[in-house]
Design a protein around this motif. Structure first.
Motif, PDB file in Angstrom:
ATOM      1  N   ASP A  39      -6.877   9.776   6.262  1.00  0.00           N
ATOM      2  CA  ASP A  39      -5.879   9.751   7.332  1.00  0.00           C
ATOM      3  C   ASP A  39      -4.760  10.743   6.994  1.00  0.00           C
ATOM      4  O   ASP A  39      -4.847  11.467   5.989  1.00  0.00           O
ATOM      5  N   SER A  54      -4.903   8.747   2.681  1.00  0.00           N
ATOM      6  CA  SER A  54      -5.658   7.538   2.309  1.00  0.00           C
ATOM      7  C   SER A  54      -7.108   7.732   2.746  1.00  0.00           C
ATOM      8  O   SER A  54      -7.367   8.224   3.854  1.00  0.00           O
ATOM      9  N   ASN A  67      -7.355   3.330   3.262  1.00  0.00           N
ATOM     10  CA  ASN A  67      -6.474   3.019   4.396  1.00  0.00           C
ATOM     11  C   ASN A  67      -6.402   1.514   4.614  1.00  0.00           C
ATOM     12  O   ASN A  67      -6.874   0.988   5.613  1.00  0.00           O
TER      13      ASN A  67
END
Ligand SMILES: Cc1cc2nc3c(=O)[nH]c(=O)nc-3n(C[C@H](O)[C@H](O)[C@H](O)COP(=O)(O)OP(=O)(O)OC[C@H]3O[C@@H](n4cnc5c(N)ncnc54)[C@H](O)[C@@H]3O)c2cc1C
Length: 309
Positions: A253, A257, A279
């Motif tokens: 992301d 993450s 994430n």
């Protein structure tokens, strides 16, 4: 070339939990760790929200118990080995480390997260000379001193409360008008006579000569800047996932993450991620150990069924 069934990168709670589950599935896991086992937990003074320890315990004690449990299942550790890069070729992962290459059919990335730098003038210059990211490591050095803690989340407030054991006074600098930390921690901090909270404030600069002497604080409501005399600054303003070693292999992301599904599978088949590096909606010990267990069980399933197809 020795190809192992499973290599786990990182010996924090996620990695050690993965190790225990993988060993119980007879995968003979190897955990490669760049420092000593424990991860962020080993640097935390007190953990009071991990179930089964009603009186809480120090991060180091919890680390010792996890390591002992790994040893009971013959999980192999290789400490002080840094994995720089992971590649995949013909269904085999190659881990490039500072001590040569390692090969595995499946890999669990459990490399956690590191404190984010604010990137302000003076931060790097005074790192280790008044600027710290670890209260348990450096707190005792600030006995009877006046210090600043940056951040408003659980880690910032929890560590600020811990630091009041040593310091004469402590200011929490927080950019909003409300702390993000859990209510119980907020109440403890607000009641603590040594803690003063600077609301709507940003730390702009750290100044000094050999050691930290002053900081510049900006009030984002009044637009006023002021200098405060201070002996030390503890930073708890966010984190950075330690994911660069797989940056060419997996989807991430915006924060970096690693994106996983509910089985801890990443976008590369055979590569799993667990704990703070992924994430996850909650970065805690209890979620990290859960991720580690799920990753190990699904790594086993991958070896058993998918890889053989
Ligand atoms: C100050 C503070 C207080 C906290 N308090 C609590 C609390 O009270 N309760 C709670 O539940 N949680 C708490 N947490 C959060 C908790 O510590 C983390 O969520 C948890 O440690 C995450 O575990 P992990 O295994 O995913 O990652 P980590 O604990 O970060 O472990 C990752 C490991 O991987 C290693 N590593 C990284 N990169 C590499 C590489 N390239 N090669 C080899 N090894 C590598 C690291 O050295 C580290 O040992 C706190 C965190 C902090 C910072």
């Amino acid at each position: 070339m020795k190809v192992r069934d499973l290599i786990i990168i990182g010996a924090g709670p996620a990695g050690m939990s993965a190790g225990i589950y993988a060993a119980r599935s007879a995968l003979s896991p190897l955990i490669i760790e760049s420092q000593m086992p424990g991860g962020q937990v080993a640097l935390t003074d007190f953990i009071e929200n991990y179930p089964a320890f009603p009186n809480g315990m120090s991060g180091q004690e919890l680390t010792k118990l996890m390591e002992e449990q790994c040893n009971n299942f013959n999980v192999e550790f290789m400490n002080f080995v840094q994995v720089d890069f992971v590649e995949k070729e013909n269904k085999i992962f190659k881990l490039k480390t500072n001590q040569g290459d390692f090969f595995a059919k499946t890999v669990i990335v459990a490399t956690g997260a590191s404190p984010a730098e604010l990137g302000i003038p003076g931060e790097r210059e005074f790192k280790g000379r008044g600027v710290s990211y670890c209260a348990t490591c450096d707190g005792p050095l600030f006995k009877d001193k006046d210090i600043l803690v940056v951040g408003g989340g659980d880690s910032a407030v929890q560590e600020a409360i811990y630091l009041t054991k040593f310091v004469s006074s402590l200011k929490i600098v927080h950019r909003r008008d409300k702390l993000r930390a859990r209510k119980m921690l907020q109440e403890k901090a607000i009641k603590n006579p040594k803690i003063d909270i600077l609301w709507n404030s940003n730390l702009l600069e750290i100044k000094g000569k050999d050691l930290v002497k002053r900081v510049v604080i900006y009030n984002n409501k009044t637009n006023q800047k002021r200098e405060i005399r201070i002996d030390g600054v503890f930073m708890y303003a966010g984190f950075k996932p330690n994911s660069s070693l797989v940056k060419n292999l997996v989807e991430m992301d915006k924060l970096g993450s690693i994106i996983t599904d509910h089985k801890m599978r990443t976008s590369t088949t055979g590569l799993f991620a667990a704990g703070d590096v992924r994430n996850t909606p909650l970065r805690q010990v209890v979620t990290a150990v859960s991720d580690g267990a799920i990753a190990a069980i699904n790594a086993e399933e991958y070896l058993e069924y998918e890889l053989k197809q």
